[in-house]
Design an enzyme around this catalytic site. Structure first.
Site, PDB file in Angstrom:
ATOM      1  N   THR A 140       4.126   0.964  12.467  1.00  0.00           N
ATOM      2  CA  THR A 140       4.602  -0.337  11.997  1.00  0.00           C
ATOM      3  C   THR A 140       6.119  -0.259  11.874  1.00  0.00           C
ATOM      4  OG1 THR A 140       2.554  -0.777  10.785  1.00  0.00           O
ATOM      5  CG2 THR A 140       4.487  -2.073  10.179  1.00  0.00           C
ATOM      6  N   LYS A 216       0.923  -7.985  12.490  1.00  0.00           N
ATOM      7  CA  LYS A 216       0.808  -7.009  11.402  1.00  0.00           C
ATOM      8  C   LYS A 216       1.786  -7.329  10.277  1.00  0.00           C
ATOM      9  CE  LYS A 216       0.092  -3.205   9.040  1.00  0.00           C
ATOM     10  NZ  LYS A 216       0.290  -1.862   9.563  1.00  0.00           N
ATOM     11  N   LYS A 291       8.488  -1.040   2.671  1.00  0.00           N
ATOM     12  CA  LYS A 291       9.024  -0.953   4.034  1.00  0.00           C
ATOM     13  C   LYS A 291       8.519  -2.107   4.896  1.00  0.00           C
ATOM     14  CE  LYS A 291       7.135   0.930   7.468  1.00  0.00           C
ATOM     15  NZ  LYS A 291       6.445   1.747   8.500  1.00  0.00           N
TER      16      LYS A 291
END
Length: 352
Positions: A140, A216, A291
């Site tokens: 990611t 995502k 994050k």
């Protein structure tokens, strides 16, 4: 081998310049290509169980090469599974396999690994393989970095790159029930789906390259917010004197139902399998949630979108990470940040 950090903008240029420069050939790639071959880079909390499921489900005759910056992890994996070769650098993986999966923490890790795999740009002559190499990045990272790595891969003609980040956490990785969000051209969907299905229960093709990451990041942005809302709501109810489990059971049959309330409830004891019931250990760390939230906000800003709620959510997660007693726990520990007092303060966090 540890890669030194390089600026994202220099990746494509450095790869192209290597075409005209001197090249070196390795003799590592000498094995027969009669069977399928896989490479797995990044054996962290998610990568390790994913690689385990892959190795378990592919035919025993297929080969698997692995690499991680922690050699002890690689040796442990190889000792547990047959048909695994540990390599010291990622270039050896790129030279020897047709399908390479990467599960790495940060954008610069992905960029550095791909620079090492793609330089020199002689993979097609170094090790002939049965079909075109497919690089599947399950990390990611930010959309821009992923697009740049994809361009570097395609422009050098050494393979195809798709993004396929996943959702489901460590439990999903261990159980093989992950959901993969895939960004890929139509002609690669079936091939990628067959591989990803060995590690998950669902693969969703969302469009062209970077679409998986966009999906995502949108999902995790929502998760970051619903987790905070669930922590606040549970804290309200418990502080008002309501029984935590009764409150959660009610929410989960009403309009407030969500993944943080039903599966990852932040109150210890409500869901026995949730990290909150294990001292907030395991699960999805606050640092990773922060994050992903920042990445989503960055991608939004690049499109002129102002993520109003995300601004405050980011401050909350950052405050949790700055708290020595809460840092490093599952992101549901936000409940403790709000002062959850259904048990003695912080009891259970340190095994007390």
């Amino acid at each position: 081998m540890r890669a030194s950090s390089i600026p994202a903008s220099s990746l494509r240029q450095s790869l192209r310049s290597a075409v005209a420069g001197p090249t070196s050939r390795r003799t590592f790639a000498t094995q027969s290509r009669l069977q399928a071959s896989y490479g797995f880079i990044g054996l962290g909390r998610m990568g390790y169980p994913m690689a385990k499921n892959l190795r378990t489900k592919i035919p025993s005759s297929d080969t698997m090469f692995i690499h991680d910056v922690n050699p002890t992890i690689c040796e442990k994996f190889a000792s547990e599974h047959k048909g695994v070769t540990v390599v010291e650098d990622v270039r050896a993986i790129a030279e020897n396999v047709e399908t390479i999966l990467t599960v790495l923490p940060e954008p610069h890790h992905v960029q550095n690994v791909f620079q090492q795999m793609l330089r020199p740009p002689t993979l097609l002559t170094d090790a002939p393989i049965k079909q075109e190499r497919l690089f599947i990045d399950c990390s990611t990272i930010d959309v821009r970095s992923s697009a740049e790595v994809a361009e570097a891969t395609h422009s050098t003609g050494q393979g195809k790159f798709i993004d396929a980040p996943m959702s489901g956490g460590v439990v999903g990785a261990s159980n093989g029930t992950l959901t993969f969000m895939m960004g890929a051209p139509p002609e690669l969907v079936d091939r990628a789906n067959a591989i990803l299905s060995l590690m998950g229960k669902r693969v969703v093709h969302l469009g062209a390259q970077t679409s998986g990451l966009k999906g995502k990041l949108a999902n995790n942005y929502l998760l970051a917010l619903t987790n905070i809302a669930t922590c606040e709501a549970m804290n309200m109810g418990v502080t008002w004197g309501l029984d935590a489990k009764a409150l959660a059971d009610m929410i989960n049959t009403a309009t407030g139902k969500c993944w943080p309330s039903e599966v990852n409830n932040p109150v210890p004891g409500v869901v026995p399998t949730a990290p909150a019931s294990n001292g907030y250990e395991g699960g999805f760390g606050t640092e990773l949630m922060l994050k992903d939230l920042k990445l989503a906000m960055q991608a939004a800003a690049e499109q002129g979108i102002i993520p109003e709620l995300g601004i405050h959510a980011k401050d909350i997660y950052q405050a949790v990470e700055n708290d020595a007693e809460l840092k490093g726990r599952d992101f549901s520990v936000v409940y403790r940040y709000f002062g959850g007092k259904n048990t003695d303060k912080l009891k259970g966090l340190n095994g007390q």
